[in-house]
Scaffold this motif. Structure first.
Motif, PDB file in Angstrom:
ATOM      1  N   SER A  93     -17.716  32.693  41.805  1.00  0.00           N
ATOM      2  CA  SER A  93     -17.072  33.003  40.532  1.00  0.00           C
ATOM      3  C   SER A  93     -16.063  34.128  40.720  1.00  0.00           C
ATOM      4  N   SER A 136     -13.243  35.271  34.637  1.00  0.00           N
ATOM      5  CA  SER A 136     -14.088  35.935  33.658  1.00  0.00           C
ATOM      6  C   SER A 136     -13.259  36.780  32.697  1.00  0.00           C
ATOM      7  N   THR A 182     -12.722  36.160  28.598  1.00  0.00           N
ATOM      8  CA  THR A 182     -13.087  37.225  27.669  1.00  0.00           C
ATOM      9  C   THR A 182     -11.905  37.614  26.790  1.00  0.00           C
ATOM     10  N   THR A 195     -16.959  42.064  32.849  1.00  0.00           N
ATOM     11  CA  THR A 195     -16.732  40.883  33.679  1.00  0.00           C
ATOM     12  C   THR A 195     -18.084  40.271  34.029  1.00  0.00           C
ATOM     13  N   ASP A 196     -18.056  39.215  34.829  1.00  0.00           N
ATOM     14  CA  ASP A 196     -19.309  38.562  35.190  1.00  0.00           C
ATOM     15  C   ASP A 196     -20.189  39.442  36.082  1.00  0.00           C
ATOM     16  N   SER A 235     -23.486  40.231  34.445  1.00  0.00           N
ATOM     17  CA  SER A 235     -24.513  39.207  34.264  1.00  0.00           C
ATOM     18  C   SER A 235     -25.799  39.587  34.990  1.00  0.00           C
ATOM     19  N   ALA A 244     -17.688  37.417  29.962  1.00  0.00           N
ATOM     20  CA  ALA A 244     -17.813  35.983  30.234  1.00  0.00           C
ATOM     21  C   ALA A 244     -18.480  35.763  31.581  1.00  0.00           C
ATOM     22  N   SER A 245     -19.323  34.750  31.639  1.00  0.00           N
ATOM     23  CA  SER A 245     -20.030  34.421  32.871  1.00  0.00           C
ATOM     24  C   SER A 245     -20.466  32.966  32.814  1.00  0.00           C
ATOM     25  N   ASP A 305     -26.644  30.753  32.052  1.00  0.00           N
ATOM     26  CA  ASP A 305     -27.937  30.860  32.727  1.00  0.00           C
ATOM     27  C   ASP A 305     -28.930  29.803  32.255  1.00  0.00           C
ATOM     28  N   ASP A 323     -24.614  25.716  37.452  1.00  0.00           N
ATOM     29  CA  ASP A 323     -23.814  26.722  36.759  1.00  0.00           C
ATOM     30  C   ASP A 323     -22.783  26.111  35.819  1.00  0.00           C
ATOM     31  N   LEU A 330     -16.903  28.814  31.435  1.00  0.00           N
ATOM     32  CA  LEU A 330     -17.669  30.037  31.228  1.00  0.00           C
ATOM     33  C   LEU A 330     -18.058  30.216  29.764  1.00  0.00           C
TER      34      LEU A 330
END
Length: 388
Positions: A159, A164, A168, A266-267, A270, A287-288, A291, A351, A366
């Motif tokens: 990623s 990300s 966002t 950012t991711d 996460s 943003a990520s 999950d 993912d 994302l």
């Protein structure tokens, strides 16, 4: 069964009932370890790869020893799971230990007849892998997130921070945010994060009012945050770093409970516990990848291997799913059909949806999450597929 053929390479030939398929500086910084460390690789007598004509040969290049050995083993275990879960009969995936010397194991992988390389993990290893693989017309799908390492036959699967940040900013713009500022660490990662912010804000029709950089130390990030606060003129601040530095900066930028400025991440945030437990970060967006499927994967992984996987392990699983998808139209023994990697429809993995741009950099669907008092929750879901 999983066999060990040397301390540098192992091959996986698996058959089982189908169970159902479902970083800073270019991955030079590895995600934090889980509670338990994945088991070490099996050791066994030296052997050569068997001869067959029914399976595609694919090399998995990851470290199985040294400081990143646990991460590499977790990725290799996830690749094993993907083969088991899909009952794959047409792939022979051989794992090569890059901690034994990335140049030599890449040469061995090519000599063994592998037509595709999954890995390496670290961006520093990509030039050595690509130099050997390119001469043999073997494409490389790296687990790194270093966009600068991508090329016509080197694909970056990790990623990337720019994606990300773009997601966002897009979401923030939809919520009325027009003026932005940023705190970025010194170095290559910070430069790329800053460039991604400027590009994303420009595309959204907004403006960047101020930026501050800092060395990655507690006192430096606090000082930079204080300097940025005195400048004003912005609605939101991007903190392009992990949870620990973000929490320290947040306390300087806003009072807990205040609506402004809106903090963005950012991711790298996460899975960071400190993000959810820092009052000043409440209301922040980042943003990520989703999950949603990782929880099920993690439970299955622990049942099989007796340990929690690293979060990055899903890349090993999804790389196998990608290979199986393309293998439907890939004649055994022929070169890997590299052009299929840039199919517009992309691929689906643990993912979520992903595809590769012509540049070789991954594009992912994302979700946007918000830090709330009760925890971190999705507020804008990831598209199920591209085009939605």
């Amino acid at each position: 069964m999983l066999k060990s053929v040397s301390n540098r390479r192992r091959f996986i030939t698996l058959a089982a009932p189908a169970l159902g398929a479902i970083l800073l500086a270019g991955c030079k910084v590895i995600p934090k370890a889980p509670i338990d460390t994945p088991p070490p690789p099996e050791q066994g007598p030296t052997s050569s790869l068997p001869t067959d004509s029914a399976r595609h040969r694919v090399a998995l290049l990851v470290p199985l020893a040294g400081p990143n050995g646990g991460v590499g083993q977790s990725i290799a275990n996830a690749a094993t799971m993907a083969l088991l879960d899909t009952n794959a009969q047409n792939l022979r995936i051989t794992t090569y230990d890059t901690s034994a010397g990335v140049a030599s194991v890449t040469a061995q992988a090519v000599a063994d007849g592998n037509r595709l390389i999954l890995g390496p993990l670290l961006s520093d290893d990509i030039p050595a892998v690509a130099a050997t693989a390119r001469a043999a017309r073997v494409p490389v799908i790296s687990f790194s997130n270093d966009e600068g390492a991508a090329g016509r036959d080197v694909f970056i699967m990790g990623s990337v921070p720019s994606a990300s940040i773009a997601r966002t900013v897009e979401f923030a713009k939809s919520r009325g945010v027009n003026r932005y500022a940023a705190l970025v660490p010194s170095g290559e990662y910070g430069e790329r994060a800053s460039a991604a912010l400027f590009a994303s804000v420009r595309a959204a029709g907004g403006s960047v009012a101020a930026t501050e950089s800092y060395d990655r130390s507690n006192t430096s990030v606090v000082s930079a945050a204080r300097r940025l606060k005195t400048k004003g003129g912005y609605d939101a601040v991007l903190i392009a770093d992990g949870g620990r530095f973000a929490s320290q900066a947040a306390a300087q930028l806003k009072t807990a409970g205040a609506a402004s400025p809106r903090l963005l991440g950012t991711d790298l945030w996460s899975g960071e516990t400190v993000v959810a437990t820092t009052p000043s970060l409440r209301g922040a967006w980042f943003a990520s990848v989703s999950d949603a499927r990782f929880r099920q994967f993690s439970a299955s992984y622990k049942t099989r291997f007796g340990a929690q996987p690293y979060r990055i392990a899903t890349l090993g699983y999804d790389a196998v799913l990608l290979t199986l998808r393309i293998a439907r139209d890939w004649r055994t023994g022929s070169p890997f059909p590299m052009t299929r990697l840039t199919d517009a429809g992309g691929f689906i993995g643990l993912d979520g949806a992903f595809r590769f741009r012509p540049s070789g950099v991954v594009e992912r669907a994302l979700e946007v999450r918000e830090v709330q008092a009760a925890g971190v929750v999705p507020v804008s879901p990831a598209p199920a597929r591209f085009g939605e």
